[in-house]
Motif scaffolding. Structure first.
Motif, mmCIF file in Angstrom:
data_model
loop_
_atom_site.group_PDB
_atom_site.id
_atom_site.type_symbol
_atom_site.label_atom_id
_atom_site.label_comp_id
_atom_site.label_asym_id
_atom_site.label_seq_id
_atom_site.Cartn_x
_atom_site.Cartn_y
_atom_site.Cartn_z
ATOM 1 N N ASN A 211 -6.582 -22.881 6.193
ATOM 2 C CA ASN A 211 -7.222 -21.635 5.768
ATOM 3 C C ASN A 211 -8.378 -21.333 6.718
ATOM 4 O OD1 ASN A 211 -8.523 -19.500 4.515
ATOM 5 N ND2 ASN A 211 -8.363 -20.347 2.464
ATOM 6 N N ILE A 213 -10.858 -18.252 8.509
ATOM 7 C CA ILE A 213 -11.368 -16.896 8.713
ATOM 8 C C ILE A 213 -12.271 -16.958 9.944
ATOM 9 C CG2 ILE A 213 -12.744 -15.007 7.789
ATOM 10 C CD1 ILE A 213 -12.003 -15.927 4.993
ATOM 11 N N SER A 215 -14.521 -14.906 12.611
ATOM 12 C CA SER A 215 -15.212 -13.642 12.875
ATOM 13 C C SER A 215 -14.963 -13.189 14.307
ATOM 14 C CB SER A 215 -16.709 -13.806 12.634
ATOM 15 O OG SER A 215 -17.414 -12.670 13.100
ATOM 16 N N LYS A 237 -6.982 -15.364 9.223
ATOM 17 C CA LYS A 237 -7.580 -14.038 9.161
ATOM 18 C C LYS A 237 -8.604 -13.868 10.274
ATOM 19 C CE LYS A 237 -9.923 -10.899 5.932
ATOM 20 N NZ LYS A 237 -10.436 -10.723 4.549
ATOM 21 N N GLY A 238 -8.483 -12.732 10.983
ATOM 22 C CA GLY A 238 -9.526 -12.388 11.950
ATOM 23 C C GLY A 238 -9.155 -12.623 13.390
#
Length: 423
Positions: A211, A213, A215, A237-238
């Motif tokens: 998992n 994320i 930036s 994500k990202g």
């Protein structure tokens, strides 16, 4: 008697002192409250100015060409202690814009994914190959169109004729023998040929139940391998790229948002959801009932030799029930005339709905619905063992259903806007 009077005076003096102390405390508290209020008011004004500066910065980004991967410093207010930093980098077919403003001690930053808006929205641009467009069955085109000189007419496929009252619900214009060019098409080549590699890349490994994320203020995370990749039970994500020299397969249990996928072949199994950009050189297959949210892109890019050798295999296919929002591109690095090709390179099956833009430098088979714009060299339909050139069977193109705030493909446009706010 004297002692009693003295005690009365002392008690009165104590009473006066207590009252004086209370008044002093109240006054001091009032002064501190006013000072705090002034500080909070100034803090609010500075923070408000920082927010305004960020908005001004994105307006500046949308209307000005600035150098990629370079921090630009601007000042949008009269405050000499204000500084606004503007940064832009490529991210697939889109661009990531970052604007951070500091006014004294107050700081505010936003990141956004930037796309392009077409000044005059159209439903269809069909290249003029001296062949008319033929509408069959429940085919519909709503919006302005650019058609070959031979225009549009009704047709018949296997006993099915044209059912609707109007061939085109919009203004007709004449197209040329060339398609409008994608202004930032070099980005596709850069991604597929490793030109994106630089000091801002950090490698990572794919693991079960991962998992991440990442930036867009940090380094781009890259997973790269020469083997097949099967992505399941993972959330990415990202600011992340996943690349395979062979094949990437996405399972329904994967959660992918804003990332970039690169491989010769990319396959989405049934019921995949998310939003991402996929770049391939051989094939992209989106299986039944996948829901790919905006802003996403599917890009298949290959040179002339590969296109002629693998006409049946080189394609983007969206199967029944697929919902896709974003940009779909079939692109050839060498667009010179090629041998006859009667296979579709983009296939949109029945009940598939695309909201966005479809750009095809070859043949498009449209059996579903496109809510937006189509730019294509040809339409093609294979039915009952026969091939029909420039025929649309039951397919729909409706430019009026594209949201007004949509931004995507750069077709010689200087009008940018936010596709999505990032975290």
């Amino acid at each position: 008697m004297l002692n009693r009077l003295t005690k009365i005076k002392a008690g009165a003096l104590q009473y006066v002192l207590v009252i004086s102390v209370i008044i002093a405390i109240i006054l001091l508290t009032f002064i501190l409250l006013i000072n705090l209020q002034n500080k909070l008011s100034a803090k609010y004004l500075f923070y408000k100015q920082a927010i305004l500066n960020v908005n001004y910065g994105f307006d500046y980004l949308s209307n000005t060409d600035i150098e990629y991967n370079q921090v630009l410093t601007k000042q949008f207010s009269d405050n000499i202690k204000e500084s606004t930093l503007i940064f832009k980098k490529k991210w697939g077919l889109f661009e990531v814009g970052s604007v951070a403003s500091k006014v004294r001690q107050e700081h505010f930053q936003k990141l956004g994914l930037l796309g392009w808006k077409q000044d005059k929205r159209k439903a269809l641009y069909l290249q003029d190959n001296n062949t008319p467009l033929v509408m069959v069955g429940d085919a519909k085109i709503i919006g302005d169109v650019f058609l070959p000189k031979r225009g549009v007419k009704t047709g018949n496929i296997g006993g099915t004729s044209f059912y609707n009252n109007k061939l085109i619900e919009g203004v007709k214009h004449a197209s040329t023998n060339k398609l409008p060019q994608i202004s930032n098409s070099i980005v596709i080549e850069q991604l597929l040929k490793h030109y994106y590699l630089n000091d801002s890349i950090q490698n990572f490994e794919l693991e079960e139940n991962l998992n991440i994320i990442q930036s867009f203020n940090k380094k781009t995370l890259l997973h790269e391998t020469t083997s097949n990749i099967y992505i399941q039970n993972i959330s990415l994500k990202g600011n992340i790229m996943v690349r395979s020299d062979r094949k990437i397969t996405i399972a329904a249990s994967a959660k992918l948002n804003d990332i970039i996928l690169i491989a010769p072949e990319i396959v989405l199994e049934k019921n995949v959801t998310g939003n991402f950009q996929a770049f391939a050189t051989k094939a992209i297959t989106i299986n039944e009932n996948c829901k790919i949210n905006y802003p996403s892109s599917l890009v298949l890019s290959l040179n002339k030799a590969k296109a002629e050798k693998n006409q049946k295999e080189n394609k983007i296919e969206l199967k029944q029930g697929v919902i896709f929002k974003g940009v779909i591109i079939y692109n050839k690095e060498n667009s010179e005339p090629q041998q006859s090709n009667y296979n579709p390179q983009i296939i949109i099956k029945e009940e598939a709905i695309i909201t966005g833009e479809v750009y095809c430098e070859a043949n498009l088979e449209l059996l579903g619905e496109i809510r937006g714009m189509v730019v294509t060299k040809n339409f093609i339909t294979n039915q009952q063992g026969s091939t029909y050139i420039n025929h649309i069977l039951n397919g729909t193109i409706n430019a009026n259903k594209l949201p007004t705030q949509y931004v995507g493909l750069n077709l010689n446009s200087s009008n940018q806007n936010i596709a999505k706010w990032l975290y």
